[in-house]
Structures are given as structure tokens and as C-alpha cells.
Design an enzyme around this catalytic site. Structure first.
Site, PDB file in Angstrom:
ATOM      1  N   SER A 280      99.475  18.920  86.001  1.00 56.71           N
ATOM      2  CA  SER A 280      98.257  18.269  85.879  1.00 56.71           C
ATOM      3  C   SER A 280      97.459  19.150  84.965  1.00 56.71           C
ATOM      4  O   SER A 280      97.686  20.365  84.828  1.00 56.71           O
ATOM      5  CB  SER A 280      97.713  18.009  87.284  1.00 56.71           C
ATOM      6  OG  SER A 280      97.106  19.166  87.683  1.00 56.71           O
ATOM      7  N   LYS A 281      96.043  18.960  84.656  1.00 58.82           N
ATOM      8  CA  LYS A 281      95.045  19.475  84.022  1.00 58.82           C
ATOM      9  C   LYS A 281      94.787  20.867  84.589  1.00 58.82           C
ATOM     10  O   LYS A 281      94.223  21.816  84.049  1.00 58.82           O
ATOM     11  CB  LYS A 281      93.833  18.685  83.793  1.00 58.82           C
ATOM     12  CG  LYS A 281      93.892  17.537  82.768  1.00 58.82           C
ATOM     13  CD  LYS A 281      93.858  18.066  81.286  1.00 58.82           C
ATOM     14  CE  LYS A 281      93.070  19.036  80.819  1.00 58.82           C
ATOM     15  NZ  LYS A 281      93.939  19.853  79.591  1.00 58.82           N
TER      16      LYS A 281
END
Ligand code: GLU
Length: 415
Positions: A293-294
């Protein structure tokens, strides 16, 4: 049966190699013929993104595997936009998907802009087809209209939650007439069976969903919604109807969709259709084993593209996540990937993403472009733009032509 057990053990490249050997000595069929990836029958695959944002590395990998399977078998790769959830649809996301796929070299044979005889390829333009199919399910008793208000459903869920019970629906509307002459708002629900049927996955083997009889005994039924009150289909209905009507032979998607597959298989059975072959691939994780994820860095294809990564490097990188091959080198351009691709090489389990490998591949492809093609200038421009971004004012452009010093005469004499 022997085949199913063999697959279960095939989770690492080494065990995969061993499995390949054991299968080839115990079966009279070739392994590829069993899985169908390099078999003669051309596969029709699809990439079916929802236009909810930028394309993630995991989505690029899904699109790539679908593309490779279609190309390997001389079939077709379709693009279908799953945009029935208007609340989640993001403006411009669809164009972003087209642009990213083209940049990656994954040109679709059928789909928006490309056309094709099974269109339209945007689900929001297929709602009449979806409604027609819901009517079949209603007529044959596989689905029913539900007029319960959101307030009633909320109150029901809350009461059940307080008494520690499943919050599923109580089937109050089970016997409502299949046709309706009222315009009263309602949804259509699937009459879920006590137990969904088992299905065969080409990577994970036979999947047998658990029974929900306990919930049924307390009057709680999953009964997922197929058609929403705004007349739009939900994912399950639209996905199954469209895969069938578009003659999709192989559904290649991430394991996050596996919990939906038993519902899909049940729907295929209700319609009397043969389901496509299911090919689930594990999720991408960071080095800590968390969903990529980010939080841990770049995850969108556009971010890698902006940084100057080459499409061939990124494709090669994502192809090696959850897929292995028997070749000597992991450096495989699109042609090499198509030649080598086989469902046999897909491995079970999630993949931890190590970005070091991407830089290694990038170097290989940058070198190839400079030495083998007209891409040298492109590489120089990409490097220049990165340096400019990083050093701004301090950056002095690299001279295009050798500059002569004003103090230098062409004969070399100093003025
Ligand atoms: N629309 C789903 C997605 O966004 C498609 C899942 C599938 O391939 O069935 O990924």
C-alpha cells in the site's frame, strides 16, 4: 485427483519443477494440455477494472497475466470497465486505465475504443441485459424482490449484533411475487444455498466453501443483493452475466476475489451455464507481509512511470511475482513472456515484493535500449528530466553538440 494433490504442493519454483516432472511421468496427457494455457484452444481473457482510481501494480500484474494467456494461446484479451458502482467511480480514472495499459503495451483486442462484437464493454451500458437476466432468476425462484427499507435492515442488524448473532438478512421478503406492478423501491436478492458448490481453481485446486447451515438455523441468510434499488446490478451479477455473454474462457484475478467465486459458480448453475476456468493469483505484499500500500512506498503504475521506469522493466518485474518459469534468465521482454507463459508456472500464496529486482531489470532494459535500438535519446531525456527534478536550478543541461571555447581556434591556437 492426483492432479489436485500435485498442484497443492507446487508453491515454490523448486517444488513446481518437481511437480512438473512427477505429472509428466504419471499422466498420459501433457501438463499444458491439462491446464489449457499452451493448449491449442485459444483463451478469451478479460481485465475488468473498476474506474475508481489509478492502476496499482497488482492490477497491472492481473492485466498482464490475462494478456499473456490470451497471446500465448492465440486468443483474445478483452478490457471491460466495471463501472456499475457510481459512488465509487472517479472522473478520469477510465482514461487513466486506457493510458496505462497502452503505455505498458497491453493493447486490448476488444473493449472500449477498440470495439468488438460482444460489446458494449462498459457495464453501465449493459444494464438492460443485466435486468433481463435477473428476471430469469426471479422467474425460476433463484432470486426474490426485497422491499425492506434501509432503516429496517439497520435495526435488524443492530438487534442481532447485540445478541451476538449473525447480522445477515432474515428473508422477510422471500415470498414476494417475482413480477411487480409497483414502483416501490426494492432490491433483488439471490436465494443463497445452505452451501455453495465446490469449484476447481487452476492454481489452488478444488475449493470447497464452508456450510452456512448454522446461520440458516437461526434465520440468518446471506442472500447477496444482485440488483440495487437504483436498477444497477452489483458486481456478482454483472460479472457473471458479462463473462458468460462475452465468452470468457479463463477468469484470471487476484485471490481477494476468491470469496466471491462460489457465489459466481452458483449463479452459473442457476442459469444453466458452464462456468469459465478460474485462475486466482496471490496478493502482493510488502517485505513485512502486509498488503502492498501507499504506506510503504510507490504502488501506482503512474508513479513508476513518472520516475522513468521503462514499461518492459515493470512488466517483467510484475510478471515474476507469483509466476515462475523453467528458462535460464529472468530477463524476459514481452515476446519472451508470451513465449514462456503458462498457467502451470503460477504459484499459490502471496508474494513479497522486493524492489531491488526492479532496478536490476531497469538497468538491463535501459542498456538494451541504448545499445540495440533508437531509444538512446529517450533514455537520456528521461535521465535529464529526473536530474532536473532533483537538482532544479543547479542543473546545467548536457550540451547537445561539443561546444568550442571562444578562446579556442579551430587550429587549436589560443587567441
Ligand atoms: N471489477 C473487479 C475489480 O475491480 C473485477 C474483479 C474480477 O476480475 O472479477 O478488480
Amino acid at each position: 485427483m492426483a492432479f489436485i494433490f500435485s498442484r497443492a504442493a507446487c508453491s515454490s519454483p523448486r517444488s513446481l519443477w518437481l511437480c512438473r516432472r512427477s505429472i509428466s511421468t504419471t499422466s498420459k496427457f501433457s501438463h499444458s494440455a491439462i491446464h489449457g494455457s499452451s493448449a491449442i484452444a485459444p483463451a478469451r481473457t478479460r481485465f475488468a477494472p473498476s474506474p475508481t482510481g489509478y492502476l496499482h501494480l497488482g492490477s497491472l500484474r492481473t492485466a498482464l497475466f490475462n494478456y499473456l494467456l490470451a497471446k500465448r494461446t492465440g486468443g483474445q484479451f478483452l478490457l471491460r470497465i466495471e463501472d456499475t458502482d457510481k459512488k465509487r467511480t472517479v472522473e478520469g480514472a477510465e482514461e487513466g486505465i486506457f493510458d496505462t495499459l497502452r503505455w505498458a503495451g497491453l493493447q486490448w483486442d476488444e473493449g472500449p475504443l477498440a470495439g468488438g462484437e460482444f460489446g458494449p464493454y462498459r457495464q453501465s451500458e449493459r444494464t438492460e441485459l443485466h435486468k433481463k437476466h435477473v428476471d430469469i432468476l426471479l422467474r425460476e425462484g433463484h432470486a426474490y424482490r426485497c422491499y425492506c427499507t434501509p432503516q429496517r435492515l439497520e435495526a435488524l442488524a443492530l438487534t442481532r449484533k447485540h445478541s451476538g448473532q449473525s447480522t445477515d438478512y432474515d428473508r422477510r421478503c422471500l415470498n414476494s411475487p417475482p413480477t411487480t406492478s409497483t414502483t416501490e423501491p426494492h432490491v433483488v436478492r439471490l436465494k443463497a444455498p445452505v452451501q455453495y458448490p465446490p469449484y476447481h481453481d487452476l492454481v489452488y485446486g478444488t475449493i470447497t466453501p464452508g456450510a452456512r447451515s448454522h446461520d440458516h438455523s437461526i434465520g440468518a441468510y446471506e442472500d447477496p443483493i444482485l440488483l440495487k434499488s437504483d436498477g444497477m446490478p452489483t458486481y456478482h451479477l454483472a460479472n457473471v452475466v458479462d463473462d458468460h455473454l462475452m465468452n470468457i474462457t479463463h477468469v484470471v484475478r487476484a485471490t481477494e476475489w476468491m470469496p466471491s467465486t462460489p457465489k459466481h459458480v452458483h449463479l452459473y448453475n442457476c442459469f444453466g451455464w458452464t462456468p469459465p476456468k478460474f485462475v486466482h493469483v496471490g496478493l502482493l505484499q510488502d517485505t513485512q507481509g502486509r498488503k502492498l500500500s501507499k504506506r510503504t512506498g510507490d504502488v501506482f503504475v503512474s508513479e513508476f512511470r513518472e520516475k522513468g521506469y521503462l514499461p518492459e522493466a515493470l512488466n517483467n518485474f510484475v510478471a515474476l511475482m507469483g509466476w515462475s518459469h523453467a528458462g535460464e534468465s529472468d530477463v524476459l521482454d514481452m515476446r519472451g513472456l508470451v513465449e514462456r507463459f503458462s498457467i502451470d508456472g503460477l504459484t499459490t500464496g502471496n508474494t513479497k515484493v522486493e524492489f531491488g529486482k526492479l532496478d536490476f531489470l531497469q538497468k538491463q532494459y535501459a542498456r538494451n535500449r541504448v545499445t540495440e535500438g533508437p531509444g538512446g535519446k529517450e533514455i537520456l531525456d528521461a535521465v535529464e528530466s529526473q536530474v532536473r527534478k532533483k537538482f532544479g536550478e543547479k542543473y546545467t543541461p548536457y550540451p547537445q553538440k561539443p561546444q568550442l571555447s571562444p578562446f579556442t581556434r579551430t587550429n587549436g591556437a589560443v587567441a
